[in-house]
Design a protein around this motif. Sequence first.
Motif, PDB file in Angstrom:
ATOM      1  N   GLU A 175     -35.177 -48.250  22.457  1.00  0.00           N
ATOM      2  CA  GLU A 175     -34.349 -47.410  21.606  1.00  0.00           C
ATOM      3  C   GLU A 175     -34.064 -46.074  22.256  1.00  0.00           C
ATOM      4  O   GLU A 175     -33.507 -45.181  21.636  1.00  0.00           O
ATOM      5  N   VAL A 176     -34.504 -45.918  23.490  1.00  0.00           N
ATOM      6  CA  VAL A 176     -34.347 -44.611  24.100  1.00  0.00           C
ATOM      7  C   VAL A 176     -34.009 -44.775  25.585  1.00  0.00           C
ATOM      8  O   VAL A 176     -34.479 -45.700  26.248  1.00  0.00           O
TER       9      VAL A 176
ATOM     10  N   ASP B  36     -20.874 -35.178  27.082  1.00  0.00           N
ATOM     11  CA  ASP B  36     -20.286 -36.437  27.549  1.00  0.00           C
ATOM     12  C   ASP B  36     -21.198 -37.612  27.228  1.00  0.00           C
ATOM     13  O   ASP B  36     -20.729 -38.702  26.918  1.00  0.00           O
ATOM     14  N   LEU B  37     -22.508 -37.388  27.333  1.00  0.00           N
ATOM     15  CA  LEU B  37     -23.443 -38.474  27.048  1.00  0.00           C
ATOM     16  C   LEU B  37     -23.179 -39.034  25.657  1.00  0.00           C
ATOM     17  O   LEU B  37     -23.201 -40.241  25.441  1.00  0.00           O
ATOM     18  N   ALA B  38     -22.919 -38.139  24.719  1.00  0.00           N
ATOM     19  CA  ALA B  38     -22.651 -38.596  23.364  1.00  0.00           C
ATOM     20  C   ALA B  38     -21.266 -39.216  23.263  1.00  0.00           C
ATOM     21  O   ALA B  38     -21.066 -40.215  22.575  1.00  0.00           O
ATOM     22  N   VAL B  39     -20.282 -38.625  23.969  1.00  0.00           N
ATOM     23  CA  VAL B  39     -18.911 -39.132  23.872  1.00  0.00           C
ATOM     24  C   VAL B  39     -18.827 -40.556  24.403  1.00  0.00           C
ATOM     25  O   VAL B  39     -18.267 -41.441  23.766  1.00  0.00           O
TER      26      VAL B  39
ATOM     27  N   ALA C 172     -28.717 -39.607  19.068  1.00  0.00           N
ATOM     28  CA  ALA C 172     -28.993 -38.201  19.353  1.00  0.00           C
ATOM     29  C   ALA C 172     -29.232 -38.040  20.837  1.00  0.00           C
ATOM     30  O   ALA C 172     -29.723 -38.946  21.494  1.00  0.00           O
ATOM     31  N   VAL C 173     -28.861 -36.889  21.343  1.00  0.00           N
ATOM     32  CA  VAL C 173     -29.176 -36.547  22.735  1.00  0.00           C
ATOM     33  C   VAL C 173     -30.144 -35.380  22.683  1.00  0.00           C
ATOM     34  O   VAL C 173     -29.806 -34.310  22.201  1.00  0.00           O
ATOM     35  N   GLU C 174     -31.364 -35.642  23.114  1.00  0.00           N
ATOM     36  CA  GLU C 174     -32.370 -34.585  23.078  1.00  0.00           C
ATOM     37  C   GLU C 174     -32.489 -33.979  24.458  1.00  0.00           C
ATOM     38  O   GLU C 174     -33.024 -34.601  25.357  1.00  0.00           O
ATOM     39  N   ALA C 175     -31.988 -32.804  24.610  1.00  0.00           N
ATOM     40  CA  ALA C 175     -32.176 -32.128  25.891  1.00  0.00           C
ATOM     41  C   ALA C 175     -33.487 -31.392  25.816  1.00  0.00           C
ATOM     42  O   ALA C 175     -33.697 -30.561  24.939  1.00  0.00           O
ATOM     43  N   ARG C 176     -34.401 -31.739  26.673  1.00  0.00           N
ATOM     44  CA  ARG C 176     -35.704 -31.069  26.605  1.00  0.00           C
ATOM     45  C   ARG C 176     -35.684 -29.952  27.614  1.00  0.00           C
ATOM     46  O   ARG C 176     -36.270 -30.029  28.675  1.00  0.00           O
TER      47      ARG C 176
ATOM     48  N   ASP D 167     -36.131 -35.462  31.347  1.00  0.00           N
ATOM     49  CA  ASP D 167     -35.466 -34.205  31.060  1.00  0.00           C
ATOM     50  C   ASP D 167     -34.595 -34.305  29.813  1.00  0.00           C
ATOM     51  O   ASP D 167     -34.455 -33.341  29.073  1.00  0.00           O
ATOM     52  N   VAL D 168     -33.991 -35.481  29.649  1.00  0.00           N
ATOM     53  CA  VAL D 168     -33.142 -35.683  28.477  1.00  0.00           C
ATOM     54  C   VAL D 168     -33.491 -37.048  27.910  1.00  0.00           C
ATOM     55  O   VAL D 168     -33.714 -37.996  28.664  1.00  0.00           O
TER      56      VAL D 168
END
Lengths: 1146, 280
Positions: free
Chosen positions: A1080-1081, A1125-1128, A1136-1140, A1009-1010
């Motif tokens: 990397e992900v 928050d994921l980024a913080v 990068a946070v990719e929300a799909r 999902d993300v």
Amino acid sequence: MGPAPAGAQNRGAAGEPEVMELALEGTGKEGKKESSKKHALAGSPVEGFLQPVKLSRAELYKEPTNEELTRLRETESLFHSSLLRLQVEELLKEVRLPEKKKERIDAFLREVNQRVLKVPSTPKTELTDQTWLPAGVRVPLHQVPYTVKGCFHFLPPAQVTVVGSYLLGTCVRPDINVDMAVTMPREILQDKDGLNQRYFRKRALYLAHLAHHLGQDPFFGSIRFSYTRGCHLKPSLLLRPHGKDERLVTVRLHPCPPPDFFRPCRLLPSKNNVRSAWYRGQSPPGDGSPEPPTPHYNAWVLQDVTLESHVQLLSTVLGSALGLRDGVALLKVWLRQRELDKGLGGFSGFLVSMLVVFLVSTRKIHTTMSGYQVLRSVLQFLATTDLTVNGISLCLSSDPSLPALADFHQAFPVVFLDSSGYLNLCADVTASTYHQVQHEARLSMALLDGRADDRFQLLLMTPKPMIRAFDHVLHLHPLSRLQAACHRLKLWPELQDLGGDYVSAALGSLTTLLEQGLGSRLHLLAHSRPPVSEWDISQDPPKHRDSGTLTLGLLLRPEGLTSVLELGPEANQPEAADFRQFWGSRSELRRFQDGAIREAVVWEAASMAQKRLIPHQVVTHLLALHANIPDTCVHYVGGLLDALIQSPKETSNTGEEALAAAVRCYDDLSRLLWGLEGLPLTVSAVQGAHPVLRYTEVFPPTPVRPAYSFYEQFRERASLLPRPDKPCPAYVEPMTVVCHLEGSGQWPQDAEAIRRVRAAFQLRLAELLTQQHGLQCRATATHTDVLKDGFVFRVRVACQREPQILREMRSPEGMISLRDTPASLRLERDTRHLPLLTSALHGLQQQHPAFSGVARLAKRWVRAQLLGEGFTDESLDLLVAALFLHPEPFTPPSSPQVGFLRFLFLVSTFDWKNNPLIVNLNNELTVEEQGEIRSGFLATRTELPIMVIVTPQDRKNSVWTQDGPLPQVLQQLVVLAAEALPVLEKQLMDPRGPGDIRTVFRPPLDMYDVLIRLSPRHIPRHRQAVDSPAASFCRGLLSEPGPSSLMPVLGYDPPQLYLAQLREAFGDLALFFYDQHGGEVIGVLWKPSSFQPQPFKASNTKGRMVMSQGGELVMVPNVEAILEDLAVLGEGLVQAVEARSERWTV
Amino acid sequence: MVARRRKRGERDSEQGIPSPPGYSAIPIKFSEKQQAFHYLYVREHRVREGTKSSWPQKRTLFVLNVPPYCTEECLSRLFSPCGPVQSVGLQEKPELADSPKEPKSKFFHPTPIPGFQVAYVVFQKPGGVSAALVLKGPLLVSTESHPVKSGIHKWISDYTDSVPDPEALRVEVDTFMEAYDKRIAEEEAKAKEKEGVPDEEGWVKVTRRGRRPVLPRTEAASLRVLERERRKRARKELLNFYAWQHRETKMEHLAQLRKKFEEDKQRIELMRAQRKFRPY
């Protein structure tokens, strides 16, 4: 069991069907499973899980009927157990032809019979004049040389009869074939038709004409040619019904000569029926050298002659006895699962039927035996009788004019004579094929005698394709090279005998050559049998070189693999010349330490991985030397997967050496610990507890020597610290070592106090090691880190009584009882189970050198699929150990490649719901104990985790799977393994090269999902990624190992620290997936259940917000804030946070 | 999801932030850069009459849903505009009857990784609580004047903190063990004093330390005794002696077989459902 799987709740919310995609593929199923578990408690029958049986008292203790008693008695005497009996019956039901289909087939056969008899005749022509054949059909035979004497004209067959398994009722699904013998009228044949393939030419022409006429009939769905059991001189015609019945049945027409036409004495194995003058087109040599015998040619003619008498024999023996027919059907399934029955020289169903007849005639099988007993007796016979040495015969007459068995042994590798005494039924079977059959029979017998529970499954239901059964596999491609090989090997008589089939001609010599060359390295050499091709009647028959590839399978002997030397005879012995001749330029004179001067061959191999691949060197060298096959035609599949467990910079080895170096260093350390003076209690045992110390760490540690300038220095505590302005330093994982002290009554009786005393021991240990051995140490309350020769060990002092003290509970009456608590279980796992397991697996590695490679490949794959953190390291190691300890129906793997394939197979097929995986380390569990464990498992299934692994030390709790995997994660692994296995096998079996071997190691990302993308700068193990990056960052290590006075940065892995934070903060809202080897992900999956709006509860507000929905206040996850928050939380690490969000909506 | 959430966000700004009854919501975010808010749900800390609480009544603010990057200092700073803050307690779950707080050793009880927590903010005066309840926010955890570390910087500082100081550890161990030894010695002395002395009802406590030691009172020991008894009884029993016993064993055997058969049938049924009988 962890939190309730998502699917269960999702199922409940029918009102919002699209709330969330199911978390994982198959989650729905899991959900059902979970809910079924709840049902199970309620006692209703559910799918997928075995329920404890409940029979009422009345039912259990009612008076038995006679039938019941007979059945019980029969089960006991004829089968091993009732389960086996039921399984066999069920299998037979599945493979047998149903009555309904039989009727339809019978109708079809009657039609075929009539139509074949009505085919018109043709005028007489020379054999070489084939202009009369219509344009739409080609002769299904290679006519080389073309000129041949004799005339041919077509006449309707004298007789058409059904022969073979259909008539006997022993044919098994899925391919239903009905063999029909078409007897050619006597008028067609001439006196000397046995000579120079004339009979076969006529046979082919006869079929061609038949094919032409039947082909115009719309009654048939397809009409094609094929070879009878792969023999190139004997085509047969395949007829299939029209329309929807096309897959129902294949009728094979075999023309055969009228009975008594050929005189058997002309077809003895020592006789020649293909004249060299004709075949090679030369005038007779005239020097009086005898014509070479043509045993195979003769046998092929005889096979046609005896077609009907064999059927009669079989039907008299098998016809009345149901058990025998069952046995033959089971044997056919057995052969089929092992890919032994197909192709030229396969061990066909017909052969085993005849073998059963033979055993009946020698009274080894009785007609009242059950199918299972027949199977067992035949396997027993095969396992103990070597037909390559001692042939057998069905012929009972003692006529002196009959040929002797010895004559047949000279002409054929395997001898089994039919009732006439003239025909060798095993004429086409090669020695390797028979040895393979014997090997399989031996394995199966061991299996039947040993394992109690799942032998049916392993014996009859587990396929053994070549790539999964053999350690190494090699493809010879293109096959046309074999033609040159035949000339090099001087196989002209064989070519003449086999009608130019150079593949079969070369096969025997090649296998003997390789068997001799591989010698002690080899356990078994098997070859694939060329598949039987089918072709359209308007096409020419396929050439020999088009019959695919020749694949050889090598089953290696691990103990022979370690030597790089091929020791020959002493130089002055006469055998030395043979040795030199055999090995060619590789053979050298060498002087050995004992003074002997011998011929020897030395192979270049420094590491274990290279030694495993010595057979590759041997094979290419011998094939080039003796058979003129260049190495470009040999595609050796043995070490292709090695690249995945090689360290990023070393490609010459697969890490076994580095692991051994680490273990040696650990041994040194344990010696130092034992000899330590000045500890209040002496050290009684030192045990390793880290994957490195059982050889299963994917990337073994290397000695480190940090470059100080790269780090912040913390001089007063002799440590290095990471610096924020530099890339993340190299990841150094300390290797855990448990240190037991001698028993003492002085330990305090209180858990807190014990911890303090232990801490004091840790401090003292560090002090003493520094003082006495000059090692760099750092003590904490729970462990002491020791830097030795560039390796870092984490020594933990264990107190024997501590788990017990943690378990002590005092009841109100003052009774002290012992109850497991989470803390005591954890401590016991770390200080007792883990060292035991580590030493057991260390021992396993000594027995099976391939264990390390397989375990590491398996772990690598699981981690590469981002699922590694769902499983404990130990549970995966145990899964792999099971492959070695319970290899049935295979042998223990000797190469990482085959072990990995079997790992995938095990994962994709094991039924975790209803079975514990028993890993019988050191063979400590008896068969009875295993039975007890199984029944105990069923009784307590609901309390156990989804994945249960039992070892002798851990019979009930499944310590290593208590905290995971979640059912969804396991299910995902099963799905992925089931997908990866065929892909990988196809790649490895492709003779043109495997393509990109890393395909199956790349994870699917579209299900998440993300996605959180990480910056490689802060991934310390970036270079270990499956697709290793071309460039990465400097990690602050000097290339030369050497002493360091400051402790390197230990266990600092930002992605792991990040994940720990994420799981703590959002663990009940989402699952996180990551590949620790340089991923990397990070993949994030929302848990559907926690996205259901919930009423407000003070204890459950984590990351949620209140909103009004339909006038009510409910709580939902605050997704937008969480995404930020994921980024913080991962500042600096997260790119990068990719929300799909296309995947989910609210 | 995102779109709808945003729409509602606009609505919120008009109507005020929804909060559960009894609580008021204060939006909070990490720094200026972030767009979305988490919401702290706060109310006055109250306990039922009679129950003890380690947090003072009236002066304590109970805060739910504290984000993981929010530390105690940080909360104290954020709530100081409402009135001087005396102390802040962060914990994983709301607990009413708070367990007695011992000063935990940093060596033996490492602080766990924080998730979402609850906080008790104790103001010096009751006025702080009421001021906090009407706090509008939004609060910023990390500002330029008071930056809060996260990500790489936080991990590096955590790592630095985790490098142990052996001297401090030694001192702590020594003090603890001294105290422990003293306590044990005292207890033993007390027990020795009581040894053989009857209590007020005249009972004498028999301990293991006496001249004639007795069985320890553990479960294992009592089970051992019971097992011995059971075996003694089993030795005396007659098996397959009477005809009815014989008949019964036979019947039992048959019943076992039947049960096994039923089990096997079920297994087969399951395997059939999983198509386990197709050898192709």
